[in-house]
Structure formats: C-alpha cells, structure tokens
Design a protein around this motif. Sequence first.
Motif: not given
Length: 344
Positions: A145-156
């Motif tokens: 499932x494709x899930x949104x990020x909340x913190x776009x700065x969180x490392x991959x």
Amino acid sequence: MAKTNRGRFFEDYRLGEVIRHAVPRTLSGGERALYHALYPARHALASSDEFARSVGLDAAPLDDLIAFHTVFGKTVPDISLNAVANLGYAEGRFLKPVHAGDTLTSESEVIGLKQNSNGKSGVVYVRTTGRNQQGEAVLEYVRWVMVRKSDLEAPAPETVIPDLAKAVPADRLVIPAGLDFTNYDFSLAGEPHRLGDYAVGEKIDHVDGVTIEEAEHMLATRLWQNTAKVHFDATFRPDGRRLIYGGHVISMARALSFNGLANAQMIAGINAGAHANPCFAGDTVKAWSEVLDVAETAAPGVGAIRLRLVAVKAGAAPFALKGEDGKYLPEVLLDLDYWALMPL
C-alpha cells in the motif's frame, strides 16, 4: 496527552515489526445476509447448509470474501488509514472455512519498505494473518500500500522489496477437511460445467453489470470497518470524490462471475491482484475471466481452477485489459488472479 489516533504514516513503519490489530469481530448470519444484499452472490456452497452437507461440510461457510474483508478491515487503522492507494496482493491462501459464530482477529508483519522518489510517500509491504477464536489461521496474504509521509524531512528507510511468488502452487492450496465433490449436484449449483469443461486460455464474458451506488459503497465500507479516509471523507482527495473501496469491486466482480463460473465454489488462493484504476459512484461494473491453469487435488472429486478475474467499466472493449504500452487501460478497475475449487 493526545487520546486520538491520526494513523501511521510511512516514516512510522519498521521492517520486521509485528502489529496486532484491534478489534476482534464475531461474525454471524447477519454478515452473510448483508453480503448477499450488497452483491449478487449465488454460489451454492456458501448459500445453503444442505448443499454444504451434501459435499462433506458440517454447514455452509460464510462467503470467502467475508472472511477476507473482515481480516483486511482490521488492518486498515494501522496500515492504510493514511493511504494514497492499496496497490496489490500476493501469496494469499484461505486456510480454514469461517462459519457464523467465529471470532476473527488480524496480525501483520512489515516485510518491505520503499520510499517513493517524490519523498512524499512510500510503499509498505505487509504479510497479514487472520485467526479464529481457537488461534487457528484462517487466512493469510501479502499486500502493499502507498502511504503518505507526515514528516517530509524524515530519512528514507533502507529499501527492501520482498521476493514474492508469482502464484501459489496448486499443491499448497488448503482443501477444507471433508470436502468431497463426488456426489455434487450440478442442477442445484446452477450450471453443468465441471473442471474438464474449461480450457487454459479460455475467456468468459460474465455478461451482467451492476451500477455502483454511493449508499451501497458506504454501507460496505462500514460493514467491513474499513476506515481509510479516501473512502469516507470527500474532503480528503483534491477532486472531492470518495474512492470506491477496492474490496467492494472485488466482491462485485466475483459475484458477477457466477454466470459462467457457478461451480467455482470456494476461493482457495489469491496469487496476485491490482486495483488498476479508481472506481467512483455511478460507474457500472462488468466482469470477465480467463482460465490460467487447472489442477487436481487430493480431495475426492475436487479440482482447482486458476482464474484471472477482470472488472471493467461498462462500455469497455471486449476483454479489455492493457494497451500496447503494457499499462492497464483506463476502463479497467481490477485485475485479480486467484484459485477456486471446482468439481472434476
């Protein structure tokens, strides 16, 4: 301290994490009645206790997709509450029939993670197991499932994509204890066609269509306790339209397949699946199937048929699937590869 749950985002998942999902659910004949009110489901084994007893079972199990939707629905608050879309399925096996009175719980293990190149979302792979009140596994499957990020700065996270089987081998399908099709009543089942009447490569147009209504979709989404925002909240998508729950399309297509596959009585495995394009209220769903494989089983008189079930919007070209570029045509809604049990 906040008491409410906003759901998990992509950065909240960890590889190898095991998630026990709330809330246990006891199923009854009410779910069967509602299922048959929502979909034109007529397969005899799930409709009649007497028919089920005639083929060796104690009573009619609930429709296989009732179990699937219930187990799936338990996972939504933890896996796909903030989903962009459910992308696919693999390695699904129905391990034990579910009957009225059974209580189901769900548990998922995170088996893969991959952040998308835009950095705004990622794909989460989970293996989910549904169990009954005795702790017996009744169903297992993988979905991503494709899930949104909340913190776009969180490392991959480190990219891990699980190596999944293209299909469940026929010899790994679980046949319900006691199932015996040697005295199968084709007249009561509705069609005379047995496994030997189907050829690999054969395509079947299931003829009928059903227009999806907003009220019925919302009833189905609530019935299976699927709380994904894209199905409930019209403000969640930029176009202001609620996506039709993918399980609703699966059940509608499976029910429509009765016309031509009335003797494909039980779903035994899900090999692959994709929700190819979004479905919205007002769309009319039709379906066609292709025979991919056939196999015998160890159970008396019981064979297995592997089918590709495709749901399309009305007006699609006959047997529409993919274009020359290999991508799904826009009118294709569902592409589901599954095994079903059928008399030899």
